[in-house]
Write an enzyme that holds these catalytic residues in place. Structure first.
Site, short mmCIF file in Angstrom:
data_model
loop_
_atom_site.label_atom_id
_atom_site.label_comp_id
_atom_site.label_asym_id
_atom_site.label_seq_id
_atom_site.Cartn_x
_atom_site.Cartn_y
_atom_site.Cartn_z
CG ASP A 51 13.13 -33.23 -52.69
OD1 ASP A 51 12.56 -34.31 -52.75
OD2 ASP A 51 14.08 -32.99 -51.92
CB THR A 84 10.80 -35.14 -47.36
OG1 THR A 84 10.57 -34.77 -48.72
CG2 THR A 84 12.03 -35.99 -47.28
CB THR A 85 6.12 -33.26 -49.10
OG1 THR A 85 7.24 -33.01 -49.93
CG2 THR A 85 5.27 -32.02 -49.04
CG ASP A 365 13.01 -38.10 -54.14
OD1 ASP A 365 14.07 -37.91 -53.54
OD2 ASP A 365 12.05 -37.31 -54.13
P1 ADP Z 1 6.73 -36.59 -50.77
O1 ADP Z 1 7.83 -35.63 -50.52
O2 ADP Z 1 5.96 -36.88 -49.52
O3 ADP Z 1 7.16 -37.81 -51.49
P2 ADP Z 1 5.37 -35.92 -53.23
O4 ADP Z 1 5.06 -34.55 -53.71
O5 ADP Z 1 6.40 -36.70 -53.93
O6 ADP Z 1 5.70 -35.80 -51.69
O7 ADP Z 1 3.97 -36.71 -53.26
C1 ADP Z 1 3.92 -38.04 -52.89
C2 ADP Z 1 2.49 -38.50 -52.77
O8 ADP Z 1 1.82 -38.48 -54.04
C3 ADP Z 1 2.48 -39.93 -52.29
O9 ADP Z 1 1.50 -40.07 -51.28
C4 ADP Z 1 2.11 -40.70 -53.53
O10 ADP Z 1 1.47 -41.93 -53.25
C5 ADP Z 1 1.17 -39.72 -54.21
N1 ADP Z 1 0.97 -40.05 -55.63
C6 ADP Z 1 1.89 -40.32 -56.57
N2 ADP Z 1 1.33 -40.61 -57.77
C7 ADP Z 1 -0.02 -40.55 -57.58
C8 ADP Z 1 -1.18 -40.74 -58.42
N3 ADP Z 1 -1.03 -41.06 -59.70
N4 ADP Z 1 -2.39 -40.56 -57.88
C9 ADP Z 1 -2.53 -40.22 -56.59
N5 ADP Z 1 -1.50 -40.01 -55.75
C10 ADP Z 1 -0.26 -40.18 -56.22
MG MG Z 2 7.98 -37.95 -53.43
#
Ligand code: ADP
Ligand code: MG
Length: 498
Positions: A51, A84-85, A365
């Site tokens: 996270d 957030t990331t 989240d």
């Molecule tokens: P954040 O802190 O920004 O939420 P995450 O590590 O949770 O970071 O990553 C979120 C990103 O991963 C989002 O852009 C989301 O749309 C993408 N994501 C989630 N599932 C998939 C998937 N199956 N294929 C491609 N991208 C995905």
């Molecule tokens: Mg996320």
């Protein structure tokens, strides 16, 4: 590298470098195949997390430019619960791209103006063209937030649980109560229709179930004097003073035992004197003291019990279903919701406290994004698809702006593409190839195109959706912090406040 007459002052160099370092730290965690970070403090305490907000909160960032970046993760988390990331990675990319604009001789003000213009254009396009209205995709929204987290192994159970919990709470993620018990697996998590209390219980009887409860809004203890007064008394008057106080307590506890003739549980808002506890215990009554006001109100809603102001008002108990469970050496009281109310508690299970903490963060989240979408029903395609579509729009319209600002708009578009690029890169695929393939698909009208994290290349992400509000906020926050950092041309030590 930087010439004397460059537009880039020393402060900008340092701020950009620090901000980029912070962004680099969290970058590898972005997306479904992002890695986790293990953070260790001086005392050897360990946190393993994916996270972004948690990493940045725990990270010891000392440079002011880095701090500004870490701050936007907090803002994003408090407004949108997730993303957030992405926000930090985007800000890092925008700052990185501004460096090459400086080198081409653009003044910071021109870059800021261009970035501002670009952010406005991008979110307008997001609102008008990219956003879809949908209310039946809540479970998919939860799935997207959970993908890549510890929770992923039980993704179906968890996403449905999140939707159920937020629905039950009337759409408000903040009011979903969460209790976690180490032991078991995530699959064993469930939504309990009631309230779970773990206050310091007094009664440790073997019988587990109770069927009557009493709620009291004050305490059952000696009156505390307002000030720290010293009184001199002789032995006899002290005795009668003490007896007077004890008599009042006794009559209070008699009220409670009269109201609960065959035993039960009394929930007390304040402290309860140990003698009173002992007396109640004898009468088969469990005392739960120092119950928070919110729990008191929730108990009242779940059971229909009145919250009595004082023990002397407490004439009648309410029927309720109460059972006890012991987890990790702590007793928990499960009070069932048998009065038509929304009270429910999410019970999370996980193997160890470390994994359980990460499970809780994942749930936070997912509950948050579900509530966001429940509020306005607006979603966009995830995987960086929405960012790439905004980038494409900016590129085709940059020339309408004219002047040097259009260079900044193009740089902003490149920055937006860092999101799908990083998601692909973290999954072990070539970021540039992915971006080029995505551009090609989007140009050909395949608006659902996004990185295929399993096989590489591009695929239609028809079941990866996230709240439109999350992406909107990420773009605006990243643009704002980038501009704030670019405007600083000097760092001056402040006199400490002391
Ligand atoms: P954040 O802190 O920004 O939420 P995450 O590590 O949770 O970071 O990553 C979120 C990103 O991963 C989002 O852009 C989301 O749309 C993408 N994501 C989630 N599932 C998939 C998937 N199956 N294929 C491609 N991208 C995905
Ligand atoms: Mg996320």
């Amino acid at each position: 590298m930087v010439s004397e007459d460059s537009n880039k002052s020393k402060a900008q160099v340092h701020n950009i470098r620090a901000a980029k370092t912070v962004a680099e730290t969290v970058k590898s965690t972005l997306g479904p195949l992002g890695m986790d970070k293990m953070m260790v403090d001086g005392g050897g305490n360990v946190i393993v997390t994916n996270d972004g907000a948690t990493i940045l909160r725990e990270l010891d960032v000392s440079h002011p430019g880095g701090k500004m970046i870490a701050e936007i993760a907090k803002t994003q988390e408090s407004l949108c619960y997730d993303g957030t990331t992405s926000t930090v990675v985007l800000a890092g990319a925008l700052l990185g791209n501004s460096e090459s604009l400086f080198e081409k001789g653009l003044h910071p003000n021109v870059i800021c103006r261009g970035y501002h213009e670009a952010a406005q254009m991008a979110v307008k396009y997001l609102d008008d063209e990219v956003t879809m209205e949908s209310n039946d995709m809540l479970a998919y929204v939860a799935r997207t937030a959970i993908t890549g987290k510890t929770l992923e192994s039980s993704i179906d159970t968890v996403s449905q649980l999140c939707v159920d919990a937020v629905t039950k709470a009337g759409g408000d993620a903040e009011s979903v109560k969460v209790v976690s018990f180490p032991g078991g697996s995530i699959e064993d998590s469930y939504l309990y229709g009631g309230i779970i209390v773990n206050k310091d219980y007094v009664l440790e009887s073997d019988e587990g179930d109770y069927s009557s409860i009493l709620l009291i809004n004050t305490g059952m203890d000696h009156e505390k004097s307002e000030d720290n007064v010293q009184v001199q008394m002789d032995a006899a008057s002290y005795q009668s003073y003490k007896t007077g106080g004890n008599a009042a307590l006794l009559s209070q506890s008699k009220n409670v035992t009269d109201a609960l003739p065959s035993g039960g549980v009394v929930f007390v808002r304040d402290g309860v004197n140990d003698h009173v506890c002992a007396a109640l215990k004898k009468a088969g009554i469990m005392v739960v003291r120092r119950v928070p006001e919110s729990t008191m109100r929730a108990l009242s809603r779940a059971t229909g019990a009145t919250i009595h102001q004082t023990p002397s008002d407490a004439s009648e108990a309410t029927h309720a279903t109460v059972r006890r469970e012991r987890h990790n050496d702590v007793w928990y009281l499960f009070v069932e919701n048998d009065h038509e109310s929304n009270e429910a508690t999410l019970v999370l299970r996980g193997a160890t406290t470390h994994t359980l903490d990460e499970v809780e963060r994942g749930f936070d989240d997912a509950l948050g994004v579900v509530s966001l979408v429940m509020r306005d029903g607006k979603v966009v395609v995830g995987g960086g698809n929405a960012y790439a579509r905004m980038a494409m729009h900016l590129r085709t319209h940059a020339s309408t702006i004219g002047g040097r600002a259009q260079m900044a708009i193009e740089a902003f578009a490149d920055g937006l593409e860092s999101i799908p690029a990083t998601i692909a890169e973290n999954a072990g695929h070539d970021p540039l190839d992915t971006i080029l393939a995505m551009r090609h698909e989007l140009m050909s009208g395949n608006v659902l195109a996004g990185p295929d994290v399993e096989n590489g290349g591009v695929k239609m992400l028809d079941d990866v959706v996230e709240p439109a509000a999350l992406v909107r906020q990420a773009v605006l926050s990243a643009a704002e912090v980038t501009n704030a950092i670019l405007r600083i041309d000097d760092i001056i030590a402040r006199r400490g406040v002391e």
